[in-house]
Scaffold this active site. Structure first.
Site, PDB file in Angstrom:
ATOM      1  N   GLN A  68       1.941 -26.153 -40.450  1.00  0.00           N
ATOM      2  CA  GLN A  68       2.020 -27.674 -40.260  1.00  0.00           C
ATOM      3  C   GLN A  68       0.587 -27.968 -40.768  1.00  0.00           C
ATOM      4  O   GLN A  68      -0.446 -27.863 -40.219  1.00  0.00           O
ATOM      5  CB  GLN A  68       2.139 -28.103 -38.622  1.00  0.00           C
ATOM      6  CG  GLN A  68       1.824 -29.724 -38.720  1.00  0.00           C
ATOM      7  CD  GLN A  68       2.642 -30.333 -39.564  1.00  0.00           C
ATOM      8  OE1 GLN A  68       3.810 -30.298 -39.760  1.00  0.00           O
ATOM      9  NE2 GLN A  68       2.091 -31.439 -40.232  1.00  0.00           N
ATOM     10  N   GLN A 112      -0.398 -31.243 -42.385  1.00  0.00           N
ATOM     11  CA  GLN A 112      -1.101 -32.625 -41.983  1.00  0.00           C
ATOM     12  C   GLN A 112      -1.518 -32.771 -40.547  1.00  0.00           C
ATOM     13  O   GLN A 112      -0.950 -32.245 -39.631  1.00  0.00           O
ATOM     14  CB  GLN A 112       0.157 -33.657 -42.024  1.00  0.00           C
ATOM     15  CG  GLN A 112      -0.352 -35.140 -42.639  1.00  0.00           C
ATOM     16  CD  GLN A 112       0.654 -36.108 -42.628  1.00  0.00           C
ATOM     17  OE1 GLN A 112       1.937 -35.812 -42.646  1.00  0.00           O
ATOM     18  NE2 GLN A 112       0.474 -37.378 -43.247  1.00  0.00           N
ATOM     19  N   PRO A 128       6.384 -29.062 -34.143  1.00  0.00           N
ATOM     20  CA  PRO A 128       5.743 -30.199 -33.280  1.00  0.00           C
ATOM     21  C   PRO A 128       6.216 -31.682 -33.514  1.00  0.00           C
ATOM     22  O   PRO A 128       5.934 -32.629 -32.953  1.00  0.00           O
ATOM     23  CB  PRO A 128       4.278 -30.036 -33.482  1.00  0.00           C
ATOM     24  CG  PRO A 128       4.276 -29.205 -34.761  1.00  0.00           C
ATOM     25  CD  PRO A 128       5.353 -28.316 -34.830  1.00  0.00           C
ATOM     26  N   GLY A 132       9.281 -34.372 -35.600  1.00  0.00           N
ATOM     27  CA  GLY A 132      10.879 -34.452 -35.998  1.00  0.00           C
ATOM     28  C   GLY A 132      11.085 -33.961 -37.310  1.00  0.00           C
ATOM     29  O   GLY A 132      11.801 -33.594 -37.678  1.00  0.00           O
ATOM     30  N   GLY A 133      10.214 -34.376 -38.253  1.00  0.00           N
ATOM     31  CA  GLY A 133      10.185 -34.117 -39.495  1.00  0.00           C
ATOM     32  C   GLY A 133       8.893 -33.862 -40.319  1.00  0.00           C
ATOM     33  O   GLY A 133       7.967 -34.759 -39.871  1.00  0.00           O
ATOM     34  N   GLU A 146       7.317 -34.117 -44.191  1.00  0.00           N
ATOM     35  CA  GLU A 146       7.801 -34.387 -45.660  1.00  0.00           C
ATOM     36  C   GLU A 146       7.219 -33.248 -46.801  1.00  0.00           C
ATOM     37  O   GLU A 146       6.851 -33.563 -48.017  1.00  0.00           O
ATOM     38  CB  GLU A 146       7.496 -35.754 -45.999  1.00  0.00           C
ATOM     39  CG  GLU A 146       5.946 -36.129 -46.145  1.00  0.00           C
ATOM     40  CD  GLU A 146       5.230 -36.526 -45.049  1.00  0.00           C
ATOM     41  OE1 GLU A 146       5.650 -36.052 -43.752  1.00  0.00           O
ATOM     42  OE2 GLU A 146       3.953 -37.356 -45.237  1.00  0.00           O
ATOM     43  N   HIS A 164      13.669 -40.786 -43.446  1.00  0.00           N
ATOM     44  CA  HIS A 164      12.269 -41.151 -43.549  1.00  0.00           C
ATOM     45  C   HIS A 164      11.673 -40.055 -44.361  1.00  0.00           C
ATOM     46  O   HIS A 164      10.752 -40.425 -45.286  1.00  0.00           O
ATOM     47  CB  HIS A 164      11.804 -41.129 -42.037  1.00  0.00           C
ATOM     48  CG  HIS A 164      10.354 -41.158 -41.844  1.00  0.00           C
ATOM     49  ND1 HIS A 164       9.922 -42.326 -41.712  1.00  0.00           N
ATOM     50  CD2 HIS A 164       9.269 -40.430 -42.070  1.00  0.00           C
ATOM     51  CE1 HIS A 164       8.390 -42.202 -41.645  1.00  0.00           C
ATOM     52  NE2 HIS A 164       8.264 -40.832 -41.659  1.00  0.00           N
ATOM     53  N   GLU A 165      11.908 -38.841 -44.198  1.00  0.00           N
ATOM     54  CA  GLU A 165      11.289 -37.700 -44.970  1.00  0.00           C
ATOM     55  C   GLU A 165      11.602 -37.688 -46.221  1.00  0.00           C
ATOM     56  O   GLU A 165      10.698 -37.488 -47.255  1.00  0.00           O
ATOM     57  CB  GLU A 165      11.456 -36.346 -44.340  1.00  0.00           C
ATOM     58  CG  GLU A 165      11.109 -36.086 -42.759  1.00  0.00           C
ATOM     59  CD  GLU A 165      10.006 -36.747 -42.304  1.00  0.00           C
ATOM     60  OE1 GLU A 165       8.963 -36.701 -43.072  1.00  0.00           O
ATOM     61  OE2 GLU A 165       9.939 -36.985 -41.041  1.00  0.00           O
ATOM     62  N   HIS A 169       9.248 -40.366 -47.947  1.00  0.00           N
ATOM     63  CA  HIS A 169       8.288 -39.864 -48.312  1.00  0.00           C
ATOM     64  C   HIS A 169       7.899 -39.112 -49.840  1.00  0.00           C
ATOM     65  O   HIS A 169       7.058 -39.081 -50.345  1.00  0.00           O
ATOM     66  CB  HIS A 169       7.803 -38.698 -47.418  1.00  0.00           C
ATOM     67  CG  HIS A 169       7.004 -39.311 -46.015  1.00  0.00           C
ATOM     68  ND1 HIS A 169       5.945 -40.096 -46.171  1.00  0.00           N
ATOM     69  CD2 HIS A 169       7.322 -39.194 -44.908  1.00  0.00           C
ATOM     70  CE1 HIS A 169       5.609 -40.673 -44.808  1.00  0.00           C
ATOM     71  NE2 HIS A 169       6.295 -40.071 -44.203  1.00  0.00           N
ATOM     72  N   GLU A 189       2.712 -43.959 -44.067  1.00  0.00           N
ATOM     73  CA  GLU A 189       4.004 -44.108 -43.291  1.00  0.00           C
ATOM     74  C   GLU A 189       4.599 -45.515 -43.023  1.00  0.00           C
ATOM     75  O   GLU A 189       5.970 -45.543 -42.734  1.00  0.00           O
ATOM     76  CB  GLU A 189       3.159 -43.660 -41.821  1.00  0.00           C
ATOM     77  CG  GLU A 189       2.960 -42.225 -41.606  1.00  0.00           C
ATOM     78  CD  GLU A 189       4.061 -41.367 -41.708  1.00  0.00           C
ATOM     79  OE1 GLU A 189       4.960 -41.622 -41.853  1.00  0.00           O
ATOM     80  OE2 GLU A 189       3.671 -40.240 -42.085  1.00  0.00           O
ATOM     81  N   ASP A 236      -5.694 -37.476 -36.303  1.00  0.00           N
ATOM     82  CA  ASP A 236      -4.291 -37.645 -35.557  1.00  0.00           C
ATOM     83  C   ASP A 236      -4.482 -39.103 -34.599  1.00  0.00           C
ATOM     84  O   ASP A 236      -3.456 -39.527 -34.483  1.00  0.00           O
ATOM     85  CB  ASP A 236      -4.434 -36.447 -34.576  1.00  0.00           C
ATOM     86  CG  ASP A 236      -3.348 -35.385 -35.058  1.00  0.00           C
ATOM     87  OD1 ASP A 236      -2.906 -35.583 -36.225  1.00  0.00           O
ATOM     88  OD2 ASP A 236      -2.974 -34.826 -34.213  1.00  0.00           O
ATOM     89  N   TYR A 263       2.987 -46.824 -38.595  1.00  0.00           N
ATOM     90  CA  TYR A 263       4.299 -46.795 -38.941  1.00  0.00           C
ATOM     91  C   TYR A 263       5.234 -48.149 -39.046  1.00  0.00           C
ATOM     92  O   TYR A 263       5.733 -48.463 -39.797  1.00  0.00           O
ATOM     93  CB  TYR A 263       5.068 -45.859 -37.803  1.00  0.00           C
ATOM     94  CG  TYR A 263       4.748 -44.414 -38.196  1.00  0.00           C
ATOM     95  CD1 TYR A 263       3.674 -43.880 -37.855  1.00  0.00           C
ATOM     96  CD2 TYR A 263       5.736 -43.404 -38.610  1.00  0.00           C
ATOM     97  CE1 TYR A 263       3.416 -42.651 -37.795  1.00  0.00           C
ATOM     98  CE2 TYR A 263       5.469 -42.151 -38.802  1.00  0.00           C
ATOM     99  CZ  TYR A 263       4.381 -41.669 -38.350  1.00  0.00           C
ATOM    100  OH  TYR A 263       4.285 -40.379 -38.610  1.00  0.00           O
TER     101      TYR A 263
HETATM  102  N1  BES Z   1       4.178 -37.123 -41.941  1.00  0.00           N
HETATM  103  C1  BES Z   1       4.728 -37.435 -40.674  1.00  0.00           C
HETATM  104  C2  BES Z   1       4.274 -36.458 -39.811  1.00  0.00           C
HETATM  105  C3  BES Z   1       2.941 -36.334 -39.436  1.00  0.00           C
HETATM  106  C4  BES Z   1       2.104 -37.407 -39.439  1.00  0.00           C
HETATM  107  C5  BES Z   1       2.097 -35.137 -39.075  1.00  0.00           C
HETATM  108  C6  BES Z   1       0.658 -37.311 -39.427  1.00  0.00           C
HETATM  109  C7  BES Z   1       0.895 -34.792 -38.805  1.00  0.00           C
HETATM  110  C8  BES Z   1      -0.041 -35.993 -39.055  1.00  0.00           C
HETATM  111  C9  BES Z   1       6.420 -37.414 -40.740  1.00  0.00           C
HETATM  112  O1  BES Z   1       6.724 -38.048 -41.867  1.00  0.00           O
HETATM  113  C10 BES Z   1       6.720 -38.234 -39.717  1.00  0.00           C
HETATM  114  O2  BES Z   1       6.503 -39.567 -39.409  1.00  0.00           O
HETATM  115  N2  BES Z   1       7.433 -37.873 -38.609  1.00  0.00           N
HETATM  116  C11 BES Z   1       8.118 -38.621 -37.307  1.00  0.00           C
HETATM  117  C12 BES Z   1       9.459 -38.857 -37.806  1.00  0.00           C
HETATM  118  C13 BES Z   1       9.776 -40.107 -38.330  1.00  0.00           C
HETATM  119  C14 BES Z   1      11.328 -40.617 -38.354  1.00  0.00           C
HETATM  120  C15 BES Z   1       8.866 -41.212 -37.837  1.00  0.00           C
HETATM  121  C16 BES Z   1       8.307 -37.694 -36.360  1.00  0.00           C
HETATM  122  O3  BES Z   1       8.112 -36.410 -36.389  1.00  0.00           O
HETATM  123  O4  BES Z   1       8.558 -38.141 -35.169  1.00  0.00           O
HETATM  124 ZN    ZN Z   2       6.447 -40.159 -41.858  1.00  0.00          ZN
END
Ligand code: BES
Ligand code: ZN
Length: 652
Positions: free
Chosen positions: A166, A168, A293, A295-296, A298, A322-323, A326, A345, A404, A412
């Site tokens: 992971q 990002q 860790p 949901g998704g 990208e 969502h992904e 991206h 986001e 983070d 978002y």
């Molecule tokens: N890119 C993000 C996950 C992320 C952001 C990881 C910043 C580390 C640092 C991914 O696209 C995301 O937003 N995932 C969301 C799901 C989404 C439907 C809101 C999640 O994992 O909950």
């Molecule tokens: Zn995202």
């Protein structure tokens, strides 16, 4: 050799080591060289002086000692400097050579950690102003935060181990030494050696079959930011879902994954119709083990997905929308720095909702958006009372902090509602045209909030004479008054159902109604009974949220007896229901909560449950016991967050 390096390292700490021309010329200390290089608050890399254009990785993935042995071969564009600075975090650097084919060892220095150990360490490599190739020999360590290593029993098949990365926001530097800023785009290739019975996949052109040698080659020809480099190794199979898309997962999950995500080809078509051609050729999903860790994530060409998205009824596929989105907002057009995270986001959440609307209708899309809008209200409140109330601005100031911290619903959801409000004022057609041109103009580039605002003014607001408070949205705290409001009768209805239940009405009582049918004399008897299938999961989620925090355990049990939330394996319902239950001292949910925490590592779910548990001494003790078992299989991202919640100062 090692001792020479540590000797150099010690010298560098006390600032007496000085061999570099750049420093000599400018008479700078190491600290000053590093400070001089700052181009991104979350990276030490001096990309203005020298930058990677292509990265080739030679990797050997060793499950026995949970280590990746690697060589990161950087092809550089050198603007005439004699020091190249890379980012590293928890990596062991073995040697560094210069040259392509004929390699010659060179000196390097590892600088100090930053105060809060967020960024890691700068790696300064001595080069000449003509150097084009830098090869870093390294290995990962137990401190490598990007890697989630799983023993076989933590996978679905329970026979083979699994590992995934992971990257990002700034974790790629913990598994690859590189210039880890989202503002530098690179192409990459890789040769990866894994145990013969496993398969490797990356965010690149991928194999669809395992080979017997355990050797895999990858290519990513489009330039991407480093946080999108990704790798997964395990017992992985593939199923095609459409002309240019499919799904990878452990064989045991392949059937249910393929069913759940069967709308993927239509999703891609819809997205292309909205905002232009998909620029990455192939789009696949990789369903990871439950410890993932997020949901998704990208990762280009290969979105990583948490298996909790497989609800069995496609109710959570907005994560895939969502992904996929991206692939435009984020991967094609990338945030300049983590302060501009909302450009990734916020645009993606808006785009996701447009895909959901096109595929499943406006009523559903509105309910999804309202669920998110409620979460935004919670975050606004929490951030408002935190030590950084300014974090409710879209443009963040995360210097000196963990990026983070910017991972909130401000980026978002406030970001998405910025676009929804703009859509209302500009009209959907004009906004879509504008967004199409934006994705084209900045394809394979990075964008800051400032660049975006300038582009918006010039290409939409000024020519169309639209008066819009962009600056207030981006640079001021909170939610502007002109925020778009969603009106959803279905959402209101389910909330009033919760209110009525809370007030004592028996909403589960069978009712008999006699209805008149056209053309018939006799009325028809109709039995009305509230059952779970009368509403979609997100409506029930809204129902649960609406129940007062003071509700009794008895009342929750009554709901469970009728609607069976406790045994519903829909992850969105589970985490909301468990939290409600913990608050109400409804101990029936504890066994299910424990099972969930032992299985799932998705931070969005796990962290709020632990947070709720930490509020009373009795629950905290129980939470610590569960965590002592569950923590083992969490990815470091989740593990660190929970660790802090259960053991930080102030938690007793
Ligand atoms: N890119 C993000 C996950 C992320 C952001 C990881 C910043 C580390 C640092 C991914 O696209 C995301 O937003 N995932 C969301 C799901 C989404 C439907 C809101 C999640 O994992 O909950
Ligand atoms: Zn995202």
């Amino acid at each position: 050799m090692r001792s020479l390096f540590s000797f150099i390292y010690v010298l560098s700490l006390i600032g007496v080591f000085s061999s570099c021309n750049l420093r000599a010329k400018k008479n700078l200390s190491h600290t000053e060289v590093i400070a001089d290089a700052v181009f991104d608050n979350h990276s030490y890399a001096n990309v203005r002086q020298i930058r990677t254009t292509h990265l080739h990785l030679d990797l050997d993935v060793n499950f026995e000692n949970q280590t990746i042995y690697g060589v990161a071969r950087h092809t550089m564009q050198n603007y005439g400097t004699d020091t190249a600075i890379f980012d590293i975090k928890g990596l062991e650097i073995q040697k560094i050579t210069l040259g392509n084919g004929k390699e010659k060892e060179t000196d390097f220095i590892i600088g100090q950690w930053d105060k809060d150990s967020i960024l890691g360490q700068p790696l300064l490599v001595t080069i000449t102003s003509k150097t084009k190739y830098i090869n870093i020999y390294y290995k990962t360590t137990s401190k490598t935060e990007a890697l989630g290593w799983l023993n076989p029993e933590l996978t679905t098949g329970k026979k083979y181990p699994f590992v995934y990365t992971q990257g990002q926001a700034i974790l790629t530097r913990s598994w690859i030494p590189l210039q880890d800023s989202p503002a530098n785009r690179i192409t990459y290739s890789a040769k990866v050696k894994v145990p013969e019975d496993l398969m490797a996949v990356m965010s690149a052109e991928n194999p669809t079959k395992r080979n017997d040698k355990g050797e895999y080659s990858f290519q990513m020809k489009q330039p991407i930011p480093c946080y999108l480099i990704a790798l997964a190794v395990g017992n992985i199979a593939y199923k095609k879902l459409g002309a240019n898309c499919g799904v990878y997962s452990e064989p045991e999950l392949l059937g249910s994954s393929a069913n759940e995500f069967s709308d993927l080809p239509r999703m891609i078509q819809t997205a292309e119709k909205l905002y232009g051609k998909y620029r990455w050729e192939q789009y696949d999903l990789l369903v990871l083990p439950y410890s993932f860790p997020f949901g998704g994530m990208e990762n280009p060409r290969l979105t990583f997905v948490n298996p909790t998205v497989i609800a069995g009824d496609k109710s959570l596929v907005s994560v895939i929308a969502h992904e996929l989105a991206h692939s435009w907002s984020g991967n094609l057009v990338t945030n300049r720095s983590w302060d501009d995270f909302w450009l990734n986001e916020g645009f993606t959440v808006y785009f996701e909702n447009r895909i959901m609307e096109a595929l499943y209708g406006k009523e559903i899309a509105d309910i999804l958006a309202l669920i998110e809008f409620q979460e935004l209200q919670d975050d606004l409140k929490e951030i408002g009372q935190s030590e950084h109330p300014e974090d409710t601005r879209l443009k963040l100031q995360l210097r000196g902090r963990d990026p983070d911290d910017g991972l909130t619903d401000i980026a978002y959801v406030k970001g998405a509602f910025f676009l929804k409000s703009l859509e209302r004022d500009a009209g959907r057609e004009r906004l879509d045209k504008f967004l199409n041109s934006y994705f084209k103009a900045f394809a394979f580039k990075t964008v800051s909030s400032e660049t975006f605002i300038e582009y918006l003014d010039k290409n939409l607001l000024v020519p169309q004479k639209i008066n819009f408070n962009t600056n207030e949205w981006v640079y001021q705290k909170g939610i502007p008054k002109n925020c778009f409001q969603i009106i959803s009768p279905r959402f209101n209805e389910i909330q009033s159902l919760a209110d009525r239940f809370a007030k004592g009405e028996n909403i589960f009582k069978r009712k008999v109604k006699w209805i008149k049918i056209k053309g018939r004399k006799k009325k028809k008897k109709q039995v009305i009974q509230l059952t779970r299938d009368k509403h979609i999961a997100q409506e029930w989620q809204a129902f649960i949220r609406r129940l007062p925090n003071t509700i009794s355990a008895e009342k929750l049990r009554e709901i469970d007896n009728n609607l069976h939330f406790r045994t519903w394996t829909n992850s969105e319902i589970q985490y909301e229901w468990f939290i409600k239950g913990i608050r109400a001292n409804y101990s029936d949910i504890l066994p299910a909560t424990e099972r969930f925490l032992l299985k799932v590592g998705r931070r969005k779910y796990v962290a709020p449950i632990y947070k709720e548990l930490a509020k009373t001494p009795k629950n905290l003790k129980w939470a610590r016991e569960v965590f002592s078992k569950a923590g083992e299989h969490y990815h470091p991202v989740t593990k660190n967050t929970v660790q802090e919640m259960l053991y930080a100062n102030g938690v007793k």
